[in-house]
Design a protein around this motif. Structure first.
Motif, PDB file in Angstrom:
ATOM      1  N   UNK A 142       0.827  -1.217   0.000  1.00 29.30           N
ATOM      2  CA  UNK A 142       0.000   0.000   0.000  1.00 29.30           C
ATOM      3  C   UNK A 142       0.860   1.265   0.000  1.00 29.30           C
ATOM      4  N   UNK A 143       2.094   1.132   0.428  1.00 31.06           N
ATOM      5  CA  UNK A 143       3.037   2.247   0.358  1.00 31.06           C
ATOM      6  C   UNK A 143       3.774   2.274  -0.987  1.00 31.06           C
ATOM      7  N   UNK A 144       4.117   1.074  -1.479  1.00 30.05           N
ATOM      8  CA  UNK A 144       4.979   1.000  -2.657  1.00 30.05           C
ATOM      9  C   UNK A 144       4.250   1.220  -3.973  1.00 30.05           C
ATOM     10  N   UNK A 145       3.080   0.596  -4.109  1.00 30.54           N
ATOM     11  CA  UNK A 145       2.394   0.630  -5.402  1.00 30.54           C
ATOM     12  C   UNK A 145       2.036   2.044  -5.859  1.00 30.54           C
ATOM     13  N   UNK A 146       1.471   2.911  -5.000  1.00 33.91           N
ATOM     14  CA  UNK A 146       1.182   4.277  -5.458  1.00 33.91           C
ATOM     15  C   UNK A 146       2.434   5.032  -5.920  1.00 33.91           C
ATOM     16  N   UNK A 151       5.709   7.121 -10.555  1.00 37.00           N
ATOM     17  CA  UNK A 151       6.945   7.133 -11.347  1.00 37.00           C
ATOM     18  C   UNK A 151       6.704   6.562 -12.740  1.00 37.00           C
ATOM     19  N   UNK A 152       5.830   5.519 -12.803  1.00 39.52           N
ATOM     20  CA  UNK A 152       5.513   4.918 -14.099  1.00 39.52           C
ATOM     21  C   UNK A 152       4.850   5.909 -15.034  1.00 39.52           C
ATOM     22  N   UNK A 153       3.986   6.740 -14.488  1.00 37.69           N
ATOM     23  CA  UNK A 153       3.309   7.761 -15.298  1.00 37.69           C
ATOM     24  C   UNK A 153       4.281   8.827 -15.791  1.00 37.69           C
ATOM     25  N   UNK A 154       5.398   8.936 -15.093  1.00 40.19           N
ATOM     26  CA  UNK A 154       6.419   9.906 -15.489  1.00 40.19           C
ATOM     27  C   UNK A 154       7.420   9.316 -16.486  1.00 40.19           C
ATOM     28  N   UNK A 155       7.174   8.056 -16.887  1.00 43.19           N
ATOM     29  CA  UNK A 155       7.994   7.449 -17.930  1.00 43.19           C
ATOM     30  C   UNK A 155       9.027   6.444 -17.463  1.00 43.19           C
ATOM     31  N   UNK A 160       6.764   1.266 -13.965  1.00 42.77           N
ATOM     32  CA  UNK A 160       5.500   0.914 -14.625  1.00 42.77           C
ATOM     33  C   UNK A 160       5.247  -0.593 -14.545  1.00 42.77           C
ATOM     34  N   UNK A 161       6.315  -1.368 -14.752  1.00 43.42           N
ATOM     35  CA  UNK A 161       6.206  -2.833 -14.634  1.00 43.42           C
ATOM     36  C   UNK A 161       5.833  -3.209 -13.201  1.00 43.42           C
ATOM     37  N   UNK A 162       6.518  -2.589 -12.230  1.00 41.72           N
ATOM     38  CA  UNK A 162       6.248  -2.882 -10.827  1.00 41.72           C
ATOM     39  C   UNK A 162       4.836  -2.520 -10.419  1.00 41.72           C
ATOM     40  N   UNK A 163       4.361  -1.368 -10.894  1.00 39.35           N
ATOM     41  CA  UNK A 163       2.997  -0.940 -10.552  1.00 39.35           C
ATOM     42  C   UNK A 163       1.974  -1.928 -11.082  1.00 39.35           C
TER      43      UNK A 163
END
Length: 366
Positions: A142-146, A151-155, A160-163
């Motif tokens: 719950x801390x890591x995924x957001x 960061x994934x949305x920032x490229x 993005x893979x982790x999310x």
């Protein structure tokens, strides 16, 4: 290659008794009170494999060396471990360091042995432990995924893979399901998921600790555990830790007769070790010669150079080829020379995927 199976469970279910029998030592103190095991004890145990004796007999090997698994006896967990209750933080940290979980469940009635929850219910016990592991994973994700999603949305590709894959795990945990039910869509997701080291992603073997009378066929308690394991795609075995502890102190020549009297064809520990091996998706290959017949361990899917590297890093670095004979061919044809004459000794290269039971000789140059 070291493979570690962590023995876990509530206090007083037979964890330390099982560990002592596995390692045939008294390294872990077995006592009738919680937390008698504080520092995790580690014992290496040989993986039983009757094939080694046959190979050694044909080759005239002076020694037999089995492959091994490490079993770690971890302090008993209590409700609230994910919040630090009892030895919770230490317990969770020790589990994070093992490759698979051997979950010992009390499946016997005994008024002289205190149950930490006040009643014998192996399913409830299993759920208590798993809930604490899930709560720990849930808090972490719950801390890591957001953060990963942002960061994934920032490229950032890795984020993005982790999310994606850890988001799937988080959804499962929120539904009360373990993270091991996560299905990574490709190798990259599988790698990121493995790196997360989630507690509930580890494979589980349920060990039903029964009394002596039920050691051969189990009982109503263990039957419920087997149903649970089947539903989860986990493994389960029946063991009487008390019997195993008694067997461990016997001379080896007396064990067969003792087992036969109890209606058993093999020790429960042999089943635990073999199930642990299966749980970790391992296979065995052999090297055979006049000095020794030896078993080695690799993951299913390993290629010949990786197998060579288990013997020595130079073997992998300078790998040329592997002279390989299937176990059945080695036995049927009376060894290496017979297999060679019959055309059953194969020259395999770097892309060869090792099969369970392969007898191998590696050629290398460094």
């Amino acid at each position: 290659m070291g493979f570690r199976c962590g023995i876990v469970g509530l206090p007083n279910v037979g964890k330390s008794t099982l560990f002592n029998a596995l390692t045939e030592t008294a390294a872990a103190q077995a006592a009738n009170y919680p937390f008698c095991t504080i520092e995790p004890n580690v014992g290496n145990v040989a993986v039983p494999d009757a094939r080694l004796d046959k190979l050694a007999a044909i080759a005239g090997s002076a020694k037999i060396i089995e492959t091994q698994l490490a079993f770690v006896d971890i302090a008993g967990l209590v409700r609230g471990a994910s919040k630090g209750e009892g030895l919770g933080n230490q317990f969770l940290g020790n589990i994070r360091e093992v490759d698979a979980i051997v979950h010992v469940l009390r499946c016997f009635e005994d008024g002289d042995v205190t149950h930490v929850e006040g009643k014998v219910d192996p399913i409830a016990d299993a759920e208590t432990v798993e809930t604490e592991l899930m709560l720990s994973d849930l808090e972490s994700l719950e801390k890591r995924v957001p953060n990963l999603a942002k960061k994934g949305q920032q490229g950032d590709k890795e984020s993005k893979i982790g999310a994606s894959v850890l988001g799937q795990a988080l959804d499962l945990l929120r539904e009360g399901k373990p993270a091991r039910l996560t299905k990574p869509k490709d190798e990259e997701e599988a790698r990121v998921f493995a790196q997360a080291q989630l507690l509930t992603a580890k494979p589980v073997l349920y060990v039903c600790n029964v009394d002596e009378a039920n050691a051969a066929d189990g009982n109503a308690f263990s039957a419920r555990v087997f149903e649970k394991a089947k539903a989860e795609g986990a493994e389960a075995v029946v063991v009487s830790a008390a019997i195993e502890a008694e067997i461990a102190t016997m001379p080896s020549e007396d064990r067969g007769e003792f087992l036969a009297e109890l209606g058993l064809s093999e020790t429960g520990l042999a089943r635990v070790i073999q199930a642990g091996y299966k749980l970790l998706h391992l296979l065995t290959f052999f090297t055979v010669g006049p000095k020794e017949a030896r078993a080695w361990t690799v993951h299913v899917g390993a290629k010949a150079p990786q197998a060579a590297g288990e013997i020595h890093t130079d073997f992998e670095r300078g790998f040329i080829r592997a002279e390989t004979i299937a176990f059945d061919d080695y036995i049927a044809l009376g060894g290496e020379s017979g297999a060679r004459d019959a055309g059953k000794l194969r020259q395999e290269g770097k892309e060869y995927v090792v099969h369970d039971g392969d007898v191998m000789l590696f050629r290398f140059n460094v």
